[in-house]
Design an enzyme around this catalytic site. Structure first.
Site, PDB file in Angstrom:
ATOM      1  N   ASP A  49       0.825  -1.217   0.000  1.00 31.13           N
ATOM      2  CA  ASP A  49       0.000   0.000   0.000  1.00 31.13           C
ATOM      3  C   ASP A  49       0.856   1.262   0.000  1.00 31.13           C
ATOM      4  OD1 ASP A  49      -2.154  -1.689   0.113  1.00 31.13           O
ATOM      5  OD2 ASP A  49      -3.221  -0.516   1.626  1.00 31.13           O
ATOM      6  N   ASN A  94      -4.645  -2.226  -4.643  1.00 28.94           N
ATOM      7  CA  ASN A  94      -5.880  -2.330  -3.847  1.00 28.94           C
ATOM      8  C   ASN A  94      -5.733  -1.475  -2.590  1.00 28.94           C
ATOM      9  OD1 ASN A  94      -8.422  -3.102  -3.060  1.00 28.94           O
ATOM     10  ND2 ASN A  94      -7.838  -5.138  -2.370  1.00 28.94           N
ATOM     11  N   ASP A 313     -10.972  -3.242  11.809  1.00 25.21           N
ATOM     12  CA  ASP A 313      -9.872  -4.097  11.338  1.00 25.21           C
ATOM     13  C   ASP A 313      -9.426  -5.076  12.418  1.00 25.21           C
ATOM     14  OD1 ASP A 313     -10.002  -2.885   8.915  1.00 25.21           O
ATOM     15  OD2 ASP A 313      -8.175  -1.707   9.117  1.00 25.21           O
ATOM     16  N   ASN A 336     -19.084  -2.447   7.578  1.00 25.98           N
ATOM     17  CA  ASN A 336     -18.024  -1.992   6.672  1.00 25.98           C
ATOM     18  C   ASN A 336     -16.950  -3.052   6.407  1.00 25.98           C
ATOM     19  OD1 ASN A 336     -16.226  -1.595   8.875  1.00 25.98           O
ATOM     20  ND2 ASN A 336     -15.413   0.262   7.930  1.00 25.98           N
ATOM     21  N   GLU A 341     -10.841  -5.077   1.786  1.00 25.84           N
ATOM     22  CA  GLU A 341     -10.053  -5.762   0.756  1.00 25.84           C
ATOM     23  C   GLU A 341     -10.843  -6.875   0.076  1.00 25.84           C
ATOM     24  OE1 GLU A 341      -6.923  -3.582   2.997  1.00 25.84           O
ATOM     25  OE2 GLU A 341      -8.947  -4.266   3.326  1.00 25.84           O
ATOM     26  N   HIS A 385      -4.814  -9.479   3.314  1.00 28.52           N
ATOM     27  CA  HIS A 385      -3.756  -9.648   4.319  1.00 28.52           C
ATOM     28  C   HIS A 385      -4.303 -10.042   5.690  1.00 28.52           C
ATOM     29  CE1 HIS A 385      -4.242  -5.200   5.667  1.00 28.52           C
ATOM     30  NE2 HIS A 385      -5.179  -5.450   4.775  1.00 28.52           N
ATOM     31  N   ARG A 386      -5.432  -9.444   6.094  1.00 25.78           N
ATOM     32  CA  ARG A 386      -5.944  -9.717   7.447  1.00 25.78           C
ATOM     33  C   ARG A 386      -6.523 -11.129   7.580  1.00 25.78           C
ATOM     34  NH1 ARG A 386      -4.333  -5.608   9.869  1.00 25.78           N
ATOM     35  NH2 ARG A 386      -4.568  -3.523   8.988  1.00 25.78           N
ATOM     36  N   LYS A 411       0.672  -6.594   2.020  1.00 25.90           N
ATOM     37  CA  LYS A 411      -0.093  -5.335   1.993  1.00 25.90           C
ATOM     38  C   LYS A 411       0.239  -4.464   3.202  1.00 25.90           C
ATOM     39  CE  LYS A 411      -4.843  -3.658   1.508  1.00 25.90           C
ATOM     40  NZ  LYS A 411      -4.744  -2.678   0.450  1.00 25.90           N
TER      41      LYS A 411
END
Length: 427
Positions: A49, A94, A313, A336, A341, A385-386, A411
């Protein structure tokens, strides 16, 4: 497809020095580029990113030098809005933290710039931001699907009264706030709907203040920004560690500690995701706060039922930690997740079921009941990534887990799995 199988982990113990925050890194880079003077950013995150933001700044004529490890960046500020010589196309992967703020900042003055990205970026909504920018005079065209990138920006933003919907992403408001001081006229931003991820707005306001611009925040319902201002370099700025990245190590300690200490964030951190530690404490872990660290020690974990809107997140990490808690965990007000991603509510529900959990996936909530024993599974990561980092926690059971496409952690955290291995003892 590449995969990584993690063998069962008996215990975690140790210290993790966190990489820089993604949210802070990309905001600081853009503000430094817009500011008067030279800014030195330290502990900058080296990730996909951030590289997308740096590449965009290069294409826009901003000059900077990076250290060999890419964590120290010296930027010569442009002293005002960024301009492209002639028509330009910027590819932003992204990276929402590059797409949204640049979409606003590049509407100042007169440009002719196309912003585009990976296929998933073209599925991530940006209509609420575009609507607000148009109210302020910006000329923006959708090149494919209405309300989604790619966008053609042709300048024109002058300020005035703008409304922005805050219910989908706080990045739309962040983008407007960072851009408005450089507009010729004053801007009054009114928030429609409930503002999500409010702590991320605090990061933005905090950084703007560091770069010499203060605005009037009227209870997060309306923001008044004086036009015709300029950002001033603070000289040197240290990027905090990434609080979202801390969540995996703190959760690992809560499940299979020992004690894990993460450094680079602490009780005074500006990132809302440090509140993740409070959730672990509520579940039964022991948390200790320092000025520049947070540590977590194992406890008997119990299920929780909580509104997670303030830490969307980090809340994903609670979803996999719930596999180790007694009872049924419910995470609420997380619509949300669906516009991140990947559609994270769908992805999380799908993969939790693979390891044996009973899952109820609602429009804006998820309810998770852990199984007696976790199943071995191959976890799809959806180029998110998460997802990869969250599901590494499954290995804290007596069951191995295979993570598909593990490199998607680049990311935000390219060496995540090495760091996890460093504090892990095999079962």
């Amino acid at each position: 497809m590449e995969s990584l199988t993690l063998q069962p982990i008996a215990r975690v113990d140790g210290t993790i020095n966190l990489p820089g925050s993604k949210s802070v890194s990309n905001r600081a880079l853009l503000l430094a580029a817009l500011a008067h003077g030279k800014t030195v950013l330290t502990n900058l995150l080296d990730s996909d990113d951030v590289r997308h933001m740096l590449n965009a700044l290069t294409a826009l004529g901003v000059s900077y030098t990076l250290s060999a490890d890419r964590t120290r960046c010296e930027i010569i500020g442009n002293g005002g809005p960024l301009h492209a010589e002639g028509a330009l196309e910027l590819f932003l992967g992204n990276a929402g933290t590059a797409m949204r703020p640049l979409a606003a900042a590049l509407c100042l003055g007169s440009n002719d710039i196309v912003l585009t990205g990976e296929p998933r970026m073209k599925e991530r909504p940006i209509g609420h931001l575009v609507d607000a920018l148009r109210l302020g005079g910006a000329k923006i065209t959708y090149l494919e699907q209405e309300n989604y990138p790619p966008l053609r920006l042709q300048g024109g933003f002058t300020g005035g009264n703008v409304d922005v919907d805050g219910s989908v992403s706080s990045q739309f408001l962040t983008a407007l706030l960072m851009t408005a001081p450089l507009a010729p006229e004053d801007t009054v931003i009114r928030i429609k709907g409930d503002l999500v991820s409010k702590p991320y707005i605090d990061i933005t306001l905090n950084l703007m203040k560091t770069f010499g611009v203060e605005i009037e925040n009227q209870h997060y319902q309306q923001f008044v920004v004086k036009g015709g201002q300029s950002y001033q370099s603070p000289g040197t700025y240290l990027v905090e560690g990434d609080a979202s990245s801390a969540s995996y190590f703190l959760a690992a300690a809560a499940i299979k500690g020992g004690t894990v200490k993460v450094t680079g964030i602490g009780r005074n951190s500006m990132q809302g995701d440090i509140r993740f530690a409070d959730v672990l404490e509520k579940m039964g872990a022991t948390i200790c706060w320092g000025d520049d660290y947070i540590s977590c020690t194992r406890g008997e974990l119990n299920a929780i039922d909580m509104d997670m809107n303030h830490i969307p997140d980090a809340a994903m990490t609670i979803a996999t930690a719930a596999l180790f808690a007694k009872g049924t965990t419910t995470l609420r007000n997380i619509y949300n997740w669906r516009v991140k991603e990947t559609d994270r509510l769908f992805a999380m529900a799908t993969e939790l079921r693979k390891v044996g959990a009973e899952v109820e996936e609602g429009h804006d909530y998820i309810r998770i009941t852990p199984p007696e024993k976790l199943n071995f599974a191959e976890i799809a990561t959806y180029n998110d990534h998460r997802m990869a980092m969250c599901f590494s926690l499954v290995a804290l059971s007596d069951t191995p887990v295979t993570i598909l496409d593990p490199k998607c952690t680049a990311k935000t955290f390219p060496d995540y799995f090495e760091q996890l291995a460093r504090i892990s003892q095999a079962a």
